[in-house]
Design an enzyme around this catalytic site. Structure first.
Site, PDB file in Angstrom:
ATOM      1  CG  ASP A 197      -8.377   8.087  -4.894  1.00 47.57           C
ATOM      2  OD1 ASP A 197      -8.788   7.927  -3.793  1.00 47.57           O
ATOM      3  OD2 ASP A 197      -8.103   7.260  -5.591  1.00 47.57           O
ATOM      4  N   GLY A 198     -10.681  11.939  -6.347  1.00 45.84           N
ATOM      5  CA  GLY A 198     -10.596  13.337  -6.710  1.00 45.84           C
ATOM      6  C   GLY A 198     -11.211  14.118  -5.480  1.00 45.84           C
ATOM      7  CG  ASN A 233      -2.242  12.462  -5.597  1.00 49.80           C
ATOM      8  OD1 ASN A 233      -2.003  12.099  -4.352  1.00 49.80           O
ATOM      9  ND2 ASN A 233      -3.029  11.839  -6.142  1.00 49.80           N
ATOM     10  CG  ASP A 234      -0.014  14.376  -9.907  1.00 51.36           C
ATOM     11  OD1 ASP A 234      -0.829  15.291 -10.062  1.00 51.36           O
ATOM     12  OD2 ASP A 234      -0.510  13.220 -10.028  1.00 51.36           O
ATOM     13  CE1 TYR A 271      -0.243  10.678 -16.664  1.00 47.71           C
ATOM     14  CE2 TYR A 271      -0.712  12.926 -16.210  1.00 47.71           C
ATOM     15  CZ  TYR A 271      -0.430  11.940 -17.129  1.00 47.71           C
ATOM     16  OH  TYR A 271      -0.199  12.170 -18.592  1.00 47.71           O
ATOM     17  CB  SER A 299      -0.968   5.717 -15.239  1.00 49.08           C
ATOM     18  OG  SER A 299      -2.041   5.277 -14.456  1.00 49.08           O
ATOM     19  CB  THR A 308      -0.467   4.858  -5.929  1.00 51.42           C
ATOM     20  OG1 THR A 308      -1.102   5.833  -4.895  1.00 51.42           O
ATOM     21  CG2 THR A 308       0.458   4.169  -5.069  1.00 51.42           C
TER      22      THR A 308
END
Length: 285
Positions: A69-70, A141-142, A183, A186, A181
């Site tokens: 994913d990274g 993502n974030d 960080y 989590s 889905t």
């Protein structure tokens, strides 16, 4: 048709997978490009051309990220502002964003026939600084605004100029649906379908008995202001896992819907919920 490979050879089996991808694409008459720095790894592949990723994405039909994913997140940054599609092939641990596993490479033939679906993913734009020093960075993502040295910090969050709340926490995560889905999950946030466009805010270890994730309309402009008075408790900003800047008392950043979307290719009809069940609900070996 032109395909660009974006491999991460630090991942186990990524080199073998990338070489096999070259063979499958070449058999279909698809032009294959890789970065010049990988010439040694593909020196025996006559069908491979060498061109920088910055140039090749401008004329490519698809970029194939090979890794985890990274790798897919880093690859996506090169596609911002282009119409090029992204396909991830997982050779990492989870590969939740990947459209194929390494043992499904025969499905690459569908790139030529057009037998695939496209999922357009919303991004987030982050505005840091003011005036001539302003920087605008895009996240798939974030955006994480977090304390340094694991110290609790104080900050305010505004939506379109309206104060949403004053918080004490280790920090806050601002996620796109794709990032829900990662960080944010989590940290206790909800799972959001990629097609549901919104901005998710999840506090990290809040010093409160009552703190829940907040979902904002994708049209909102959020502002985060550091109000920590202790110079030993600065906050920093990471975007898709990469460090970008520090915040000091009184400084703020703005987060809003991204100007660009990323087009993900799905070759096997692998729905979001299929991936969720297969990858998120199985034990990690």
């Amino acid at each position: 048709m032109k395909a660009v490979l974006y491999p991460n050879f630090q991942k186990v089996n990524a080199l073998g997978c990338a070489r096999e991808v070259c063979d499958v694409l070449a058999q279909e008459g698809i032009e294959v490009c890789v970065s010049e720095k990988y010439r040694r790894e593909f020196s025996d592949k006559a069908a491979v051309n060498y061109e920088s990723i910055a140039e090749s994405v401008k004329t490519a039909d698809v970029v194939i990220a090979i890794g985890g994913d990274g790798t897919i997140l880093r690859c996506a940054k090169h596609l911002m502002g282009t119409d090029t599609k992204l396909l991830g092939i997982n050779t990492g641990t989870l590969g939740f964003m990947a459209g194929l596993e390494a043992d499904q490479l025969d499905k690459l033939k569908r790139l030529k026939t057009g037998e695939y679906n496209i999922s357009e993913r919303m991004t987030l734009d982050v505005v840091i600084g003011e005036g001539e020093a302003t920087r605008r960075i895009t996240a798939l993502n974030d955006v994480c605004v977090k304390s340094v040295n694991s110290r609790i910090c104080d900050f305010e969050v505004y939506s379109d100029g309206y104060l949403i709340g004053r918080y004490r926490a280790d920090g806050a995560l601002f996620s796109s649906p794709s990032g829900s889905t990662a960080y944010a999950l989590s940290a206790g946030g909800p799972i959001i379908e990629p097609d549901l466009e919104c901005i998710e805010m999840t506090l990290i270890c809040p010093h409160s008995l009552f703190s829940r994730t907040t979902l904002f309309s994708a049209e909102r402009r959020l502002l985060i202001k550091d109000t920590t008075s202790d110079v030993m408790r600065p906050m920093n900003i990471t975007i898709d896992g990469d460090y970008y800047a520090d915040l000091t008392e009184g400084q703020s950043i703005e987060i809003c819907r991204g100007r660009h979307k990323i087009k993900f290719i799905d070759l096997i009809g692998n729905s979001f919920h299929d991936s969720l069940c297969k990858k998120m609900m199985k034990p990690i070996k």
